[in-house]
Design an enzyme around this catalytic site. Structure first.
Site, PDB file in Angstrom:
ATOM      1  N   ARG A  53       0.823  -1.208   0.000  1.00 33.17           N
ATOM      2  CA  ARG A  53       0.000   0.000   0.000  1.00 33.17           C
ATOM      3  C   ARG A  53       0.859   1.262   0.000  1.00 33.17           C
ATOM      4  O   ARG A  53       0.405   2.339  -0.376  1.00 33.17           O
ATOM      5  CB  ARG A  53      -0.949   0.010   1.205  1.00 33.17           C
ATOM      6  CG  ARG A  53      -1.856   1.248   1.258  1.00 33.17           C
ATOM      7  CD  ARG A  53      -2.977   1.112   2.265  1.00 33.17           C
ATOM      8  NE  ARG A  53      -2.523   0.733   3.587  1.00 33.17           N
ATOM      9  CZ  ARG A  53      -1.964   1.575   4.458  1.00 33.17           C
ATOM     10  NH1 ARG A  53      -1.753   2.851   4.128  1.00 33.17           N
ATOM     11  NH2 ARG A  53      -1.604   1.142   5.653  1.00 33.17           N
ATOM     12  N   TYR A 106     -13.833  16.346 -19.043  1.00 32.98           N
ATOM     13  CA  TYR A 106     -14.461  15.039 -18.855  1.00 32.98           C
ATOM     14  C   TYR A 106     -15.536  15.150 -17.777  1.00 32.98           C
ATOM     15  O   TYR A 106     -15.326  15.757 -16.728  1.00 32.98           O
ATOM     16  CB  TYR A 106     -13.406  14.008 -18.460  1.00 32.98           C
ATOM     17  CG  TYR A 106     -13.964  12.695 -17.991  1.00 32.98           C
ATOM     18  CD1 TYR A 106     -14.855  11.969 -18.787  1.00 32.98           C
ATOM     19  CD2 TYR A 106     -13.637  12.177 -16.745  1.00 32.98           C
ATOM     20  CE1 TYR A 106     -15.394  10.777 -18.355  1.00 32.98           C
ATOM     21  CE2 TYR A 106     -14.165  10.976 -16.306  1.00 32.98           C
ATOM     22  CZ  TYR A 106     -15.036  10.282 -17.114  1.00 32.98           C
ATOM     23  OH  TYR A 106     -15.575   9.105 -16.675  1.00 32.98           O
ATOM     24  N   ASP A 176      -4.725  17.356 -18.283  1.00 30.34           N
ATOM     25  CA  ASP A 176      -5.124  15.971 -18.493  1.00 30.34           C
ATOM     26  C   ASP A 176      -4.716  15.605 -19.911  1.00 30.34           C
ATOM     27  O   ASP A 176      -5.315  16.060 -20.888  1.00 30.34           O
ATOM     28  CB  ASP A 176      -6.637  15.827 -18.301  1.00 30.34           C
ATOM     29  CG  ASP A 176      -7.108  14.380 -18.396  1.00 30.34           C
ATOM     30  OD1 ASP A 176      -6.452  13.578 -19.087  1.00 30.34           O
ATOM     31  OD2 ASP A 176      -8.149  14.058 -17.799  1.00 30.34           O
ATOM     32  N   LYS A 201      -6.702   4.251 -20.727  1.00 31.31           N
ATOM     33  CA  LYS A 201      -6.916   4.558 -22.129  1.00 31.31           C
ATOM     34  C   LYS A 201      -5.684   4.198 -22.978  1.00 31.31           C
ATOM     35  O   LYS A 201      -5.304   3.043 -23.045  1.00 31.31           O
ATOM     36  CB  LYS A 201      -7.309   6.021 -22.270  1.00 31.31           C
ATOM     37  CG  LYS A 201      -8.398   6.486 -21.299  1.00 31.31           C
ATOM     38  CD  LYS A 201      -9.665   5.647 -21.345  1.00 31.31           C
ATOM     39  CE  LYS A 201     -10.836   6.246 -20.594  1.00 31.31           C
ATOM     40  NZ  LYS A 201     -10.671   6.377 -19.154  1.00 31.31           N
TER      41      LYS A 201
END
Length: 382
Positions: A53, A106, A176, A201
């Site tokens: 983690r 987005y 982005d 993506k």
């Protein structure tokens, strides 16, 4: 082999971030499927790892590769693109701060800013990022973030990143870069402060793994991101990062084919009478064409189309065979979707509402003639 900030080359995509170890010499980064790591003494970490983690060697390798491609000092990987967006905003914003966000951002990003961060006293202003003067006018004394997408999702507008970097004042310019990928565009060379990707993506590229990454050069921000990485725990699994890194190796060759096919698809659609408008920055009549030529290697694999009516748009989406009706983008297969009722339904009624007549196409790497044939038969049904 040591690969430095060798931006967006095939060599860096394959070799940066990992070297075969001296024990067995695996060519590919091993999947360190361990939650915890043996220590050589109290607080004496072997190789710097204690608990997945907080950090994992497979994750680190991906981060180094993406940083090399973007030309940044570091990258921090997350479990999803939205986890990356949320974490960078948490690191940068405090109650009373202000965000300037694109009017074609987005939908998930805007939903997070508008519906979650406003509850904590964060204000936002929606502005057309293609209008640099409008962005400059929107900057306030308390503006801490200017959030930019270029190309935008889903209208494929182009923001002049370099020009925006000169009017942002004391705010951080966050870009982005998901639609362009590090192969087509390097925002840091244009003045960006932070770069975000949904690695789901183009970076992953095969529609089989969800992830995100934040890249930067500010050591203080890096420390904050690392704290959030471990404290909040929105971490990618070693297997997910392995899949993402495997996809990343072919990013340059995939992007070339995506661009080849998208250019052909855009040119074909522009000739069809039933099509009102084709949104693709590679077309000479696109308002952002010249800016895109200046700041991008090529024009990308995304094409959006406006039809005369919403009914035509929906009928088109339901009529393709090779283009699969599905959300997301950037995979090797071609996808088609209706943003107003799918990916962008959350911004209905807001300043970011998208036209109901719009169809978004993620052009894959299939044979060009097969893609055109499928589009032709779908259009014939309208």
């Amino acid at each position: 082999m040591t690969i430095g900030p060798n931006r967006a080359t095939s060599t860096a995509a394959i070799h940066a971030g990992y070297e075969p170890d001296n024990l067995y010499g695996p060519i590919n980064t091993p999947i360190y499927a361990s939650t915890t790591f043996a220590q050589d003494g109290l607080a004496k970490l072997r190789g710097g790892y204690e608990y997945t983690r907080v950090g994992n060697p497979t994750v680190t390798a991906l981060e180094k590769t993406v940083a090399a491609l973007e030309g940044s000092d570091y990258a921090v990987a997350f479990a999803s693109g939205m986890a990356a967006v949320d974490t960078v905003l948490r690191a940068l914003l405090r109650p009373g701060d202000h965000v300037v966000v694109s009017n074609d951002a987005y939908g998930g990003t805007y939903r997070l800013i508008q519906q979650v961060f406003t509850q904590w006293g964060i204000e936002n202003t929606v502005v057309d990022m293609t209008d640099v003067d409008a962005v400059a006018a929107a900057i306030q004394d308390n503006t801490k973030v200017v959030w930019v997408e270029s190309p935008t999702n889903p209208l494929l507008d182009i923001a002049d990143i370099e020009a925006l970097s000169k009017v942002k004042g004391g705010a951080k310019l966050v870009v982005d870069n998901t639609f362009a990928s590090p192969y087509l565009q390097q925002p840091f060379t244009l003045g960006a402060d932070i770069v975000v990707h949904s690695t789901t993506k183009y970076i992953g590229g095969h529609s089989d793994v969800v992830g995100g990454v934040v890249c930067g050069n500010d050591p203080e921000l890096h420390e904050q991101l690392r704290f959030f990485f471990g404290w909040v725990g929105a971490i990618p699994s070693p297997f997910d990062t392995y899949l993402t890194a495997r996809g990343l190796k072919t990013l340059p060759v995939r992007m070339e084919r995506h661009c080849d096919n998208a250019e052909a698809v855009a040119a074909f659609l522009q000739e069809q009478d039933v099509v009102v408008k084709v949104c693709y920055p590679g077309l000479p009549d696109h308002p952002g064409h010249e800016v895109a030529k200046r700041q991008m290697r090529r024009f990308g694999g995304m094409v959006s189309v406006l039809f005369e009516t919403e009914a035509q748009a929906k009928k088109f989406c339901l009529s393709t065979n090779l283009f699969c009706l599905a959300e997301s983008l950037g995979g090797v297969e071609s996808l088609v979707e209706h943003p107003a009722s799918m990916t962008h339904v959350s911004v209905a009624g807001s300043a970011l509402e998208v036209p109901a007549e719009l169809v978004r196409i993620s052009v894959g790497i299939e044979d060009e003639e097969d893609l055109i044939a499928d589009l032709r038969q779908a259009l014939s049904r309208l």
